[in-house]
Design an enzyme around this catalytic site. Structure first.
Site, PDB file in Angstrom:
ATOM      1  N   THR A 122      41.030  50.235  31.789  1.00  0.00           N
ATOM      2  CA  THR A 122      40.567  48.735  32.156  1.00  0.00           C
ATOM      3  C   THR A 122      39.050  48.599  31.521  1.00  0.00           C
ATOM      4  O   THR A 122      38.805  47.277  31.183  1.00  0.00           O
ATOM      5  CB  THR A 122      40.736  48.137  33.528  1.00  0.00           C
ATOM      6  OG1 THR A 122      39.696  48.863  34.302  1.00  0.00           O
ATOM      7  CG2 THR A 122      42.026  48.530  33.970  1.00  0.00           C
ATOM      8  N   LEU A 168      39.115  43.478  32.144  1.00  0.00           N
ATOM      9  CA  LEU A 168      40.283  42.609  32.642  1.00  0.00           C
ATOM     10  C   LEU A 168      41.240  43.912  33.474  1.00  0.00           C
ATOM     11  O   LEU A 168      42.220  44.173  32.561  1.00  0.00           O
ATOM     12  CB  LEU A 168      40.844  41.951  31.710  1.00  0.00           C
ATOM     13  CG  LEU A 168      41.622  40.802  31.979  1.00  0.00           C
ATOM     14  CD1 LEU A 168      40.832  39.508  32.794  1.00  0.00           C
ATOM     15  CD2 LEU A 168      42.036  39.875  30.660  1.00  0.00           C
ATOM     16  N   HIS A 169      41.155  44.112  34.406  1.00  0.00           N
ATOM     17  CA  HIS A 169      41.902  45.233  35.036  1.00  0.00           C
ATOM     18  C   HIS A 169      43.470  45.125  35.070  1.00  0.00           C
ATOM     19  O   HIS A 169      44.246  45.588  34.382  1.00  0.00           O
ATOM     20  CB  HIS A 169      41.457  45.564  36.624  1.00  0.00           C
ATOM     21  CG  HIS A 169      39.863  45.611  36.585  1.00  0.00           C
ATOM     22  ND1 HIS A 169      39.250  46.742  36.307  1.00  0.00           N
ATOM     23  CD2 HIS A 169      38.842  44.856  37.158  1.00  0.00           C
ATOM     24  CE1 HIS A 169      37.930  46.859  36.412  1.00  0.00           C
ATOM     25  NE2 HIS A 169      37.828  45.633  37.094  1.00  0.00           N
ATOM     26  N   ASP A 170      43.710  44.037  35.874  1.00  0.00           N
ATOM     27  CA  ASP A 170      45.293  43.996  36.517  1.00  0.00           C
ATOM     28  C   ASP A 170      46.047  43.618  35.367  1.00  0.00           C
ATOM     29  O   ASP A 170      47.355  44.151  35.400  1.00  0.00           O
ATOM     30  CB  ASP A 170      45.294  43.038  37.749  1.00  0.00           C
ATOM     31  CG  ASP A 170      44.735  43.666  38.944  1.00  0.00           C
ATOM     32  OD1 ASP A 170      44.697  44.829  39.166  1.00  0.00           O
ATOM     33  OD2 ASP A 170      44.283  42.751  39.776  1.00  0.00           O
TER      34      ASP A 170
END
Length: 326
Positions: free
Chosen positions: A196, A255-257
């Site tokens: 991420t 922008l992880h998820d």
């Protein structure tokens, strides 16, 4: 023709969770059976409210949202309002949801879907702490043989921790739950900070969201004078970016998820390796650490696909193209 994938999204929205949910709802390859909320970024009453706001923003009131666990298995809840704001979705304000919270326990909903759908057809997409999933395994251990896979955002190896020197937030909040899940025998795909942190929201990438017109139905639904779905996404990114840019000294925030959903849609964008991952639950210095045997030095059997690289440009192309359809 690509077969539709049945998924349950387990989440604690969170701006990046919100973008991930929008990506899933915009993708016809994914059949979102339910959204189950868990306490994490903010308390449960806010995460299930935020999940319903996101579904309404996408025009998907048909997707049921359930409340799951309101605290970790064995510890006090740690939240992250300092990143996501007091609502968890700070940025452009969204109206209070009109769709009701669906009746029933989110954990039981996970169990029922896994047991009622054909074995090996339901993927659990986990965007927050693993409390709901571990609780489901405690209540119904037989689901471990029926879940297709768990695809989760959490952990780190090369990037170490983002909430402590050793631990990533989602794992840190409930390490006992993470330990139970990684020991379950279910196929696990891990999108850690190592991935991420390579999916950064640069100014040019955020501009693509802000300039997005959105689908005609969405524009009509939101009403004249209301921000477009792209402007909402850009405002979310702007809000949490203020913290991460200063923290990491990068040109944008991770922008992880959405990486979880992107993996389901385009796994070829990611690279990693099958390794053993254990979760540290005892040490006060390294609680919540994902001990990934990247170099395979322990002899322990691999239990996860631990991803390390992503084609960031293609990832953002996918986000903009899909969310632009809403």
């Amino acid at each position: 023709m690509t077969q539709t994938q049945k998924i349950i999204i387990d989440t604690d929205p969170g701006q990046d969770d919100a973008v991930a949910i929008l990506l899933a709802l915009a993708s016809p390859e994914l059949d979102v059976l339910a959204v189950t909320a868990v306490a994490g970024n903010v308390p449960l009453v806010l995460t299930h409210t935020n999940a319903r706001k996101i579904c309404e923003l996408a025009g998907r009131r048909d997707v049921p949202v359930y409340a799951g666990c309101d605290r970790p298995l064995a510890r006090d809840l740690v939240t992250a309002e300092y990143i996501h704001g007091v609502s968890g979705l700070d940025g452009i304000s969204l109206p209070e949801p009109q769709m009701p919270l669906s009746e029933g326990d989110g954990v039981d909903v996970i169990i029922n879907h896994v047991m009622n759908e054909p074995a090996g057809t339901v993927s659990l997409c986990v965007l927050g702490p693993l409390t709901n999933i571990a609780t489901a395994l405690r209540r119904a251990p037989q689901i471990a043989d029926r879940v297709k896979q768990i695809v989760l955002m959490g952990g780190a190896y090369f990037e170490v921790g983002n909430v402590t020197p050793a631990a990533e937030f989602n794992i840190y909040v409930d390490p006992e739950a993470a330990q139970a899940v990684f020991q379950s025998g279910i196929r696990i795909v891990v999108l850690p900070l190592d991935v991420t942190h390579k999916a950064l929201t640069t100014p040019a990438r955020v501009a693509r969201f802000r300039e997005m017109a959105g689908g005609a139905e969405n524009r009509a639904r939101l009403g004249r004078g209301q921000p477009s779905i792209g402007e909402v996404v850009a405002s979310w990114i702007d809000f949490f970016e203020r913290f991460d840019v200063e923290k990491y000294g990068a040109e944008g925030a991770p922008l992880h998820d959405p990486c979880v959903i992107a993996y389901l849609l385009a796994p070829e964008l990611f690279k990693g390796r099958e390794v053993n991952v254990e979760i540290e639950v005892d040490s006060p210095l390294t609680r919540g650490m994902t001990v990934a045997d990247w170099w395979r030095v322990t002899g322990r059997e691999a239990n996860a696909l631990f991803l390390r690289d992503v084609d960031a440009d293609a990832f953002f192309d996918l986000l903009v193209t899909r969310i632009g359809r809403l």
